[in-house]
Design an enzyme around this catalytic site. Sequence first.
Site, PDB file in Angstrom:
ATOM      1  N   GLU A  28       0.886  -1.179   0.000  1.00 22.08           N
ATOM      2  CA  GLU A  28       0.000   0.000   0.000  1.00 22.08           C
ATOM      3  C   GLU A  28       0.916   1.219   0.000  1.00 22.08           C
ATOM      4  O   GLU A  28       1.429   1.622   1.037  1.00 22.08           O
ATOM      5  CB  GLU A  28      -0.890  -0.014   1.249  1.00 22.08           C
ATOM      6  CG  GLU A  28      -1.841  -1.210   1.335  1.00 22.08           C
ATOM      7  CD  GLU A  28      -3.041  -1.086   0.408  1.00 22.08           C
ATOM      8  OE1 GLU A  28      -3.376   0.049   0.014  1.00 22.08           O
ATOM      9  OE2 GLU A  28      -3.642  -2.113   0.073  1.00 22.08           O
ATOM     10  N   CYS A  62      -2.101   9.586   2.709  1.00 21.10           N
ATOM     11  CA  CYS A  62      -1.642   9.000   1.441  1.00 21.10           C
ATOM     12  C   CYS A  62      -2.535   9.386   0.274  1.00 21.10           C
ATOM     13  O   CYS A  62      -2.064   9.500  -0.847  1.00 21.10           O
ATOM     14  CB  CYS A  62      -1.562   7.489   1.559  1.00 21.10           C
ATOM     15  SG  CYS A  62      -3.100   6.724   2.072  1.00 21.10           S
TER      16      CYS A  62
HETATM   17  P1  NAD Z   1       7.467   5.151   7.712  1.00 21.12           P
HETATM   18  O1  NAD Z   1       8.717   5.959   7.681  1.00 21.12           O
HETATM   19  O2  NAD Z   1       6.760   4.946   8.995  1.00 21.12           O
HETATM   20  O3  NAD Z   1       7.831   3.745   7.048  1.00 21.12           O
HETATM   21  C1  NAD Z   1       6.876   2.725   6.910  1.00 21.12           C
HETATM   22  C2  NAD Z   1       7.377   1.468   7.594  1.00 21.12           C
HETATM   23  O4  NAD Z   1       8.552   1.003   6.937  1.00 21.12           O
HETATM   24  C3  NAD Z   1       7.744   1.702   9.049  1.00 21.12           C
HETATM   25  O5  NAD Z   1       7.185   0.670   9.827  1.00 21.12           O
HETATM   26  C4  NAD Z   1       9.243   1.693   9.034  1.00 21.12           C
HETATM   27  O6  NAD Z   1       9.816   1.248  10.247  1.00 21.12           O
HETATM   28  C5  NAD Z   1       9.553   0.737   7.904  1.00 21.12           C
HETATM   29  N1  NAD Z   1      10.876   0.958   7.326  1.00 21.12           N
HETATM   30  C6  NAD Z   1      11.520   2.148   7.209  1.00 21.12           C
HETATM   31  N2  NAD Z   1      12.728   1.963   6.626  1.00 21.12           N
HETATM   32  C7  NAD Z   1      12.843   0.637   6.395  1.00 21.12           C
HETATM   33  C8  NAD Z   1      13.861  -0.184   5.807  1.00 21.12           C
HETATM   34  N3  NAD Z   1      15.000   0.338   5.346  1.00 21.12           N
HETATM   35  N4  NAD Z   1      13.642  -1.502   5.718  1.00 21.12           N
HETATM   36  C9  NAD Z   1      12.481  -2.017   6.162  1.00 21.12           C
HETATM   37  N5  NAD Z   1      11.485  -1.292   6.715  1.00 21.12           N
HETATM   38  C10 NAD Z   1      11.669   0.006   6.836  1.00 21.12           C
HETATM   39  O7  NAD Z   1       6.374   5.732   6.747  1.00 21.12           O
HETATM   40  P2  NAD Z   1       6.545   6.441   5.339  1.00 21.12           P
HETATM   41  O8  NAD Z   1       7.065   5.482   4.344  1.00 21.12           O
HETATM   42  O9  NAD Z   1       7.164   7.766   5.501  1.00 21.12           O
HETATM   43  O10 NAD Z   1       4.975   6.675   5.069  1.00 21.12           O
HETATM   44  C11 NAD Z   1       4.555   7.616   4.166  1.00 21.12           C
HETATM   45  C12 NAD Z   1       4.354   6.979   2.809  1.00 21.12           C
HETATM   46  O11 NAD Z   1       3.396   5.952   2.917  1.00 21.12           O
HETATM   47  C13 NAD Z   1       3.782   7.945   1.797  1.00 21.12           C
HETATM   48  O12 NAD Z   1       4.355   7.672   0.538  1.00 21.12           O
HETATM   49  C14 NAD Z   1       2.306   7.620   1.783  1.00 21.12           C
HETATM   50  O13 NAD Z   1       1.650   7.965   0.607  1.00 21.12           O
HETATM   51  C15 NAD Z   1       2.334   6.132   1.999  1.00 21.12           C
HETATM   52  N6  NAD Z   1       1.104   5.677   2.613  1.00 21.12           N
HETATM   53  C16 NAD Z   1       0.308   4.851   1.901  1.00 21.12           C
HETATM   54  C17 NAD Z   1      -0.891   4.444   2.440  1.00 21.12           C
HETATM   55  C18 NAD Z   1      -1.807   3.543   1.709  1.00 21.12           C
HETATM   56  O14 NAD Z   1      -2.746   3.070   2.303  1.00 21.12           O
HETATM   57  N7  NAD Z   1      -1.570   3.263   0.436  1.00 21.12           N
HETATM   58  C19 NAD Z   1      -1.258   4.872   3.717  1.00 21.12           C
HETATM   59  C20 NAD Z   1      -0.402   5.707   4.412  1.00 21.12           C
HETATM   60  C21 NAD Z   1       0.781   6.109   3.861  1.00 21.12           C
END
Ligand code: NAD
Length: 466
Positions: free
Chosen positions: A220, A254
């Site tokens: 997602e 998102c």
């Molecule tokens: P985040 O930084 O919390 O990362 C998401 C998860 O990935 C966390 O649990 C984090 O610990 C893990 N993570 C981070 N680096 C990692 C690595 N190197 N290896 C493995 N896991 C790792 O969140 P984010 O990515 O900043 O979230 C924002 C993004 O998510 C935006 O692009 C947004 O559009 C998208 N998003 C999508 C949805 C959806 O439902 N499609 C919902 C919310 C957010």
Amino acid sequence: MTIADFTPTAVATIPAIVQRARDAFDSGRTRPLSWRRAQLDGMRKLLEDNSEQLLAALAADLGKPAAEGWVTDIGFTIGEIKLLQKNLRKWTRPERVSTPIVALPGSSHRVAEPLGVVAIISPWNYPIQLLLSPAAGAIAAGNSVVLKPSEIAPHTSTVITELIQRYLDPDAVQVIEGGVAETTELLAQRFDHIFYTGNGRIGRVVMEAAAKHLTPVTLELGGKSPTIVDATANLRVAARRIAWGKFLNAGQTCIAPDYLLVDKKVASTFIGELRAAIKEFYGDDPKQSGDYARIVNGHHFNRLTSMLESGSVVIGGETDANTKYIAPTVLADVNVSAPVMQDEIFGPILPMVEIDNVAEAIAFINSKPHPLALYVFSEDDRAIDAVIERTTAGGVTVNGTILHISNPNLPFGGVGESGMGAYHGKSSIDIFQHRKPVLRKSTKVDPSIAYPPYTEKKMKLIRKAV
Ligand code: NAD
């Protein structure tokens, strides 16, 4: 209310934690509907009994207003759980399908079975919904789960972990807290499905780790969700609905409208309407409003403030690093090659690009990766249909923003760069269970036509039957 300090899970303990979830699954106890019901009841109670504590954690992490926290995190998840509870039997029972003549006498079913152990890795922006709503689906499908809340929302991670351990099965429902190191170790383990929500860069890391074990994934992801306002649009309503969808959670959503494509004939009137809507929602100084969230951390604050250079600020633009406040902001005169038009904004900055007509908007959208959401504001059905037919997006709301996510009968997910797989409602169970085809034969008759030796006569009959 004080919230305990965030403590990451010790990396060395992660294999054993995942094994504990696997042992619970292998014991068979997550399969009966009674276990699934008890867990869904527990999850609902967890949310209902502790809503104040959870809202306090959301406020500490994101300055999230209580009303937003309730609607988009707690209430949303309770709604999903209720739907799963109501339909659990119906959505998990065997589905009978017809049987072709060659397999008669016999009957055919698609029998639902859980996948096994599911990892759910979630982000910080809706840290309760995006953790527990997929978890509810995975549990309803009879799986063990290992949950990984985001370390970027540490208060919520701490509170939710303590509550999960208190309310849910201590073996079949595990939580791992932490960031890159902990998630890397988690992803080294074998799972039967990985459900990841977050940015596409890490989505690729997740998919690569999953490939080692040939584990299927749901991703997602995000992206730049376009919002078209054509010359026929009801500008006042469009402005209110766009301002609401964009500035909810200070734009850290998102499916927030990422950028505007506005017909140049109505652009200046529309900016006036946006200004009025923002004032109506948040008053003269949104910083004083209790209904406006804050940026999650300094890294994202700095990333966003640098985007303010990408155009002329026509509304908002004020920032305060101490409180991580960025005013609801609209940028005009934006060049499509400016940074704000290249990366997902994920904050309260709304750039506006002027267009000549809807065809130009469609061409622009199609020159970019497929977005997670797409919005079109118009009173012209032909223009609306053209946008829907000629563009690709994870989901669409016409004359509104965000709302397609609120209908559990509409599966929610991305396409292409914005993700793969979809959930909510029935889809939340479907993605976490395997529909195993089972053909059950009767032994009462066993015609020899199917067996060698294949005589001329048998061949004639076979040709007719197959
Ligand atoms: P985040 O930084 O919390 O990362 C998401 C998860 O990935 C966390 O649990 C984090 O610990 C893990 N993570 C981070 N680096 C990692 C690595 N190197 N290896 C493995 N896991 C790792 O969140 P984010 O990515 O900043 O979230 C924002 C993004 O998510 C935006 O692009 C947004 O559009 C998208 N998003 C999508 C949805 C959806 O439902 N499609 C919902 C919310 C957010």
